[in-house]
Design a protein around this motif. Sequence first.
Motif, PDB file in Angstrom:
ATOM      1  N   CYS A  13       0.753  -1.089  -0.030  1.00 24.26           N
ATOM      2  CA  CYS A  13      -0.078  -0.088  -0.175  1.00 24.26           C
ATOM      3  C   CYS A  13       0.713   1.453  -0.008  1.00 24.26           C
ATOM      4  O   CYS A  13       0.601   2.388  -0.717  1.00 24.26           O
ATOM      5  CB  CYS A  13      -1.000  -0.265   1.376  1.00 24.26           C
ATOM      6  N   ASN A  14       2.142   1.213   0.740  1.00 26.98           N
ATOM      7  CA  ASN A  14       2.765   2.469   0.952  1.00 26.98           C
ATOM      8  C   ASN A  14       3.609   2.577  -0.705  1.00 26.98           C
ATOM      9  O   ASN A  14       3.472   3.744  -1.185  1.00 26.98           O
ATOM     10  CB  ASN A  14       3.909   2.068   1.825  1.00 26.98           C
ATOM     11  N   GLY A  15       3.824   1.563  -1.393  1.00 26.12           N
ATOM     12  CA  GLY A  15       4.457   1.817  -2.594  1.00 26.12           C
ATOM     13  C   GLY A  15       3.271   2.147  -3.600  1.00 26.12           C
ATOM     14  O   GLY A  15       3.698   2.935  -4.598  1.00 26.12           O
ATOM     15  N   LEU A  16       2.046   1.886  -3.674  1.00 23.32           N
ATOM     16  CA  LEU A  16       1.204   2.331  -4.321  1.00 23.32           C
ATOM     17  C   LEU A  16       0.705   3.693  -4.017  1.00 23.32           C
ATOM     18  O   LEU A  16       0.478   4.578  -4.890  1.00 23.32           O
ATOM     19  CB  LEU A  16      -0.347   1.442  -4.081  1.00 23.32           C
ATOM     20  N   ILE A  17       0.786   4.202  -2.790  1.00 23.66           N
ATOM     21  CA  ILE A  17       0.529   5.483  -2.549  1.00 23.66           C
ATOM     22  C   ILE A  17       1.848   6.594  -3.086  1.00 23.66           C
ATOM     23  O   ILE A  17       1.308   7.496  -3.440  1.00 23.66           O
ATOM     24  CB  ILE A  17       0.620   5.743  -0.901  1.00 23.66           C
ATOM     25  N   PHE A  18       2.887   5.941  -3.287  1.00 24.93           N
ATOM     26  CA  PHE A  18       4.108   6.547  -3.690  1.00 24.93           C
ATOM     27  C   PHE A  18       3.820   6.787  -5.068  1.00 24.93           C
ATOM     28  O   PHE A  18       3.862   7.915  -5.580  1.00 24.93           O
ATOM     29  CB  PHE A  18       5.422   5.859  -3.366  1.00 24.93           C
ATOM     30  N   SER A  19       3.465   5.730  -5.655  1.00 23.77           N
ATOM     31  CA  SER A  19       3.163   5.787  -7.242  1.00 23.77           C
ATOM     32  C   SER A  19       2.057   6.711  -7.458  1.00 23.77           C
ATOM     33  O   SER A  19       2.210   7.588  -8.477  1.00 23.77           O
ATOM     34  CB  SER A  19       3.107   4.482  -7.806  1.00 23.77           C
ATOM     35  N   SER A  20       1.034   6.809  -6.824  1.00 27.24           N
ATOM     36  CA  SER A  20       0.019   7.660  -6.897  1.00 27.24           C
ATOM     37  C   SER A  20       0.388   9.121  -6.722  1.00 27.24           C
ATOM     38  O   SER A  20       0.004   9.848  -7.610  1.00 27.24           O
ATOM     39  CB  SER A  20      -1.250   7.396  -6.004  1.00 27.24           C
ATOM     40  N   VAL A  21       0.967   9.321  -5.968  1.00 28.15           N
ATOM     41  CA  VAL A  21       1.338  10.849  -5.623  1.00 28.15           C
ATOM     42  C   VAL A  21       2.399  11.210  -6.744  1.00 28.15           C
ATOM     43  O   VAL A  21       2.212  12.325  -7.553  1.00 28.15           O
ATOM     44  CB  VAL A  21       2.374  10.923  -4.403  1.00 28.15           C
ATOM     45  N   ILE A  22       3.111  10.242  -7.404  1.00 23.76           N
ATOM     46  CA  ILE A  22       4.232  10.581  -8.387  1.00 23.76           C
ATOM     47  C   ILE A  22       3.185  10.835  -9.782  1.00 23.76           C
ATOM     48  O   ILE A  22       3.392  11.819 -10.586  1.00 23.76           O
ATOM     49  CB  ILE A  22       5.143   9.711  -8.727  1.00 23.76           C
ATOM     50  N   ILE A  23       2.161  10.036 -10.095  1.00 24.66           N
ATOM     51  CA  ILE A  23       1.332  10.216 -11.065  1.00 24.66           C
ATOM     52  C   ILE A  23       0.526  11.732 -11.157  1.00 24.66           C
ATOM     53  O   ILE A  23       0.707  12.461 -12.115  1.00 24.66           O
ATOM     54  CB  ILE A  23       0.250   9.071 -10.965  1.00 24.66           C
ATOM     55  N   PHE A  24       0.123  12.135  -9.955  1.00 23.91           N
ATOM     56  CA  PHE A  24      -0.622  13.405  -9.644  1.00 23.91           C
ATOM     57  C   PHE A  24       0.349  14.618 -10.171  1.00 23.91           C
ATOM     58  O   PHE A  24       0.194  15.327 -10.756  1.00 23.91           O
ATOM     59  CB  PHE A  24      -1.159  13.381  -8.249  1.00 23.91           C
ATOM     60  N   VAL A  25       1.791  14.407  -9.665  1.00 21.80           N
ATOM     61  CA  VAL A  25       2.719  15.220  -9.802  1.00 21.80           C
ATOM     62  C   VAL A  25       3.067  15.513 -11.310  1.00 21.80           C
ATOM     63  O   VAL A  25       3.363  16.254 -11.917  1.00 21.80           O
ATOM     64  CB  VAL A  25       4.007  14.945  -9.007  1.00 21.80           C
ATOM     65  N   SER A  26       3.101  14.041 -12.111  1.00 16.68           N
ATOM     66  CA  SER A  26       3.358  13.980 -13.304  1.00 16.68           C
ATOM     67  C   SER A  26       2.359  14.761 -14.197  1.00 16.68           C
ATOM     68  O   SER A  26       2.709  15.467 -15.523  1.00 16.68           O
ATOM     69  CB  SER A  26       3.603  12.778 -13.974  1.00 16.68           C
TER      70      SER A  26
ATOM     71  N   ASN B 275       4.807  21.575 -18.951  1.00 18.93           N
ATOM     72  CA  ASN B 275       5.966  21.383 -19.897  1.00 18.93           C
ATOM     73  C   ASN B 275       7.288  21.162 -19.130  1.00 18.93           C
ATOM     74  O   ASN B 275       8.334  21.715 -19.746  1.00 18.93           O
ATOM     75  CB  ASN B 275       5.889  22.446 -20.908  1.00 18.93           C
ATOM     76  N   LEU B 276       7.343  20.688 -18.181  1.00 17.02           N
ATOM     77  CA  LEU B 276       8.600  20.247 -17.341  1.00 17.02           C
ATOM     78  C   LEU B 276       9.009  18.968 -17.735  1.00 17.02           C
ATOM     79  O   LEU B 276       8.711  18.224 -16.861  1.00 17.02           O
ATOM     80  CB  LEU B 276       8.544  20.534 -15.764  1.00 17.02           C
ATOM     81  N   GLU B 277       9.946  19.246 -18.701  1.00 15.54           N
ATOM     82  CA  GLU B 277      10.348  17.704 -19.421  1.00 15.54           C
ATOM     83  C   GLU B 277      11.086  16.847 -18.671  1.00 15.54           C
ATOM     84  O   GLU B 277      10.671  15.584 -18.555  1.00 15.54           O
ATOM     85  CB  GLU B 277      10.906  18.014 -21.088  1.00 15.54           C
ATOM     86  N   LEU B 278      12.264  17.331 -17.880  1.00 13.79           N
ATOM     87  CA  LEU B 278      12.986  16.633 -17.221  1.00 13.79           C
ATOM     88  C   LEU B 278      12.447  15.993 -15.956  1.00 13.79           C
ATOM     89  O   LEU B 278      12.600  14.838 -15.758  1.00 13.79           O
ATOM     90  CB  LEU B 278      14.180  17.577 -16.642  1.00 13.79           C
ATOM     91  N   LEU B 279      11.629  16.709 -15.269  1.00 14.57           N
ATOM     92  CA  LEU B 279      10.742  16.316 -14.030  1.00 14.57           C
ATOM     93  C   LEU B 279       9.637  15.493 -14.569  1.00 14.57           C
ATOM     94  O   LEU B 279       9.653  14.245 -14.015  1.00 14.57           O
ATOM     95  CB  LEU B 279      10.048  17.476 -13.420  1.00 14.57           C
ATOM     96  N   LEU B 280       9.035  15.219 -15.786  1.00 14.71           N
ATOM     97  CA  LEU B 280       8.264  14.492 -16.050  1.00 14.71           C
ATOM     98  C   LEU B 280       8.805  12.963 -16.562  1.00 14.71           C
ATOM     99  O   LEU B 280       8.350  12.052 -16.294  1.00 14.71           O
ATOM    100  CB  LEU B 280       7.557  15.100 -17.481  1.00 14.71           C
ATOM    101  N   LYS B 281      10.110  13.379 -17.079  1.00 13.70           N
ATOM    102  CA  LYS B 281      10.796  11.983 -17.234  1.00 13.70           C
ATOM    103  C   LYS B 281      11.382  11.369 -16.094  1.00 13.70           C
ATOM    104  O   LYS B 281      10.972  10.106 -15.944  1.00 13.70           O
ATOM    105  CB  LYS B 281      12.156  12.154 -18.029  1.00 13.70           C
ATOM    106  N   ILE B 282      11.375  11.918 -15.038  1.00 17.87           N
ATOM    107  CA  ILE B 282      12.062  11.460 -13.815  1.00 17.87           C
ATOM    108  C   ILE B 282      10.585  10.808 -13.289  1.00 17.87           C
ATOM    109  O   ILE B 282      10.723   9.631 -12.752  1.00 17.87           O
ATOM    110  CB  ILE B 282      12.305  12.496 -12.762  1.00 17.87           C
ATOM    111  N   CYS B 283       9.518  11.368 -13.366  1.00 19.70           N
ATOM    112  CA  CYS B 283       8.141  10.760 -12.978  1.00 19.70           C
ATOM    113  C   CYS B 283       7.812   9.634 -13.708  1.00 19.70           C
ATOM    114  O   CYS B 283       7.593   8.725 -12.904  1.00 19.70           O
ATOM    115  CB  CYS B 283       6.997  12.002 -12.984  1.00 19.70           C
ATOM    116  N   PHE B 284       8.122   9.542 -14.918  1.00 24.95           N
ATOM    117  CA  PHE B 284       7.635   8.456 -15.778  1.00 24.95           C
ATOM    118  C   PHE B 284       8.363   7.314 -14.897  1.00 24.95           C
ATOM    119  O   PHE B 284       7.973   6.256 -14.761  1.00 24.95           O
ATOM    120  CB  PHE B 284       8.124   8.443 -16.967  1.00 24.95           C
TER     121      PHE B 284
END
Length: 594
Positions: free
Chosen positions: A264-277, A284-293
């Motif tokens: 569940c903690n891993g899924l919460i982490f992934s969900s937060v990153i999806i929201f940030v992406s 159009n923050l391409e570098l941050l978007l790549k890191i999020c991917f």
Amino acid sequence: MKIIYFLSFLFLASAAYAQFDVPAVRQSAMYFVDNNSDYSPNNLPQNRWKNLPANQHINIGYNVNATVWCRYQFTNTSKHTQRFGLTFFNNNIDSLICYEPNRIRILGDRTAKEAQFLSYHSFLFELKPKEQTNCLVKLKKTTSFFEFSYGLELKANLVQLSNTKLVIISVFIGVIIILIVLNISLFTITKKVVYLYYILYSICSIVYIMTYSNYAKYTLFPRYLYFSEVHIYASTIWFIILTLLIASFTNLKIHQPNKYAFICNGLIFSSVIIFVSVFCYILNLELLLKICFYLVFSGITVSFFYLLYAVVINVRYDSNASYLMLFTFWPHLFWGHAILLRSFKVIVASFPENLLVFVFLYETLLFGYILTNKYMNTYKENSQLVTDLINEREKTIQVISQTQVRERRSIANLIHDNIGSQLAYIRQLILLKQYNQVNDSISDLSHDIRMISHQILPKSLDEGALYASLHNQFESRSRSVAIPKIEMYNYNFPEIIVEEWIYDLYLITLELIVNASKHGNAQSILIEFYGYTSYYLIQITDDGIGFETANLPFGFGLENSQKRIQNYHGSFDITSTLNQGTVVQIKLPREVLL
């Protein structure tokens, strides 16, 4: 069930059917990757071109604004006109522009051009015998993983494949929608979260299938421009919901709480990153978007493989549910993660693009069947339990009726044999004018009537003397019945209690004594009355045969007693061990709010 298994493997096998060769057309192809999209058709370099064999998988990996240029030459070597399509086996390319000597054609997700085929993006050519033509194709995909392969397909085959794909996906989407509606009903009835997860999982499956397979653009929204983004986010959310679905179905939270918490903690982490992406994409923050991917796909992959490990371990706790999950989702465990690993260039294998669509359909249908079948079995079991309970209550009511008849007969016999005979005797004494004996006989008759009324419901109970009423009742019984031996003790229990529940407690105590004697074969019964600051406690202990409390089916009498005590905000607890007797504790507050 066997039919579903057969169809699922049939669909998985049929997914590989995708590509046809056109032997009558000779071809040559070359390509190069323009990472920054610096070139146009008029200034292409001459020294960067590589050979591009048909059906060879080209993986560009994660890119930002990359372009792939492909140069083709086709020659019709036959004596007949050939109609074929230059086909690209990736339905999620943003744009494909075909430059020919006398025209320009455009396809792709990020264009408003309508797709000509559901099967794949394809540019149609018609070559007369011995005719030759050249073209240049520009492939574009921004801010995502980029891969493709190409081949030549006969036009008739493209039409046939598109029609087949349209029918299959339409039918299965319809079936999945039916399953969604059914599971909405099951969730409304049962309130079990596993049905809600299945509903969300199925919705994501439909969205992913429709966008990834080109179905949505081909049939519903031909001018929509952001299908690539929709299917990427749908796939990540789908992974998260699938993980929760498997964890819920196998009861990992109960069997393996630590592993469940990690997942569940891993899924919460992934969900937060999806929201940030999403914000990174909008801004159009391409570098941050790549890191999020990379973070999202890595996090989901780790969580899902850890889930697989947990499900394998969970076999020891719930083998049936664990094996069902492993069997149901084995295609995705292989193909889904193979696609992720291929995107990261960890592996270079190429897989038929349509296969993932069939994996979704296979899993959704099979798991929908499992959930529905599970509910139907539970419903049948509950129906049988309700039937058994109704039969038990009918038997209990019958016993109660028989008991009432027996008690009434006993009272009638007592009145007839005792009181009736005494009245006849008194009448005879009056006729004989023996008035002194009449007075004594009337006194005896009055005492007998008072004893009978006390046996039915003691007068002292109306005054609140619960302990005294039960003590007198058991004392009178012990004179005529030696077994069971009944002992009573008072520990600060008040002599007078002005509460309405004393009538119910009086009758419940008598019923428990009868049960201990009749069903428990008790030889000795101990009744203890305790008076505490905030509550009263009555404890009844017997030395009978006892029973397993885990398998105790509350009969009508016990269930009714429990409900009556709970109605006064009290508690009714039974503790018993086989062959070691039974302990019943009744706790009632001093001030009862009715």
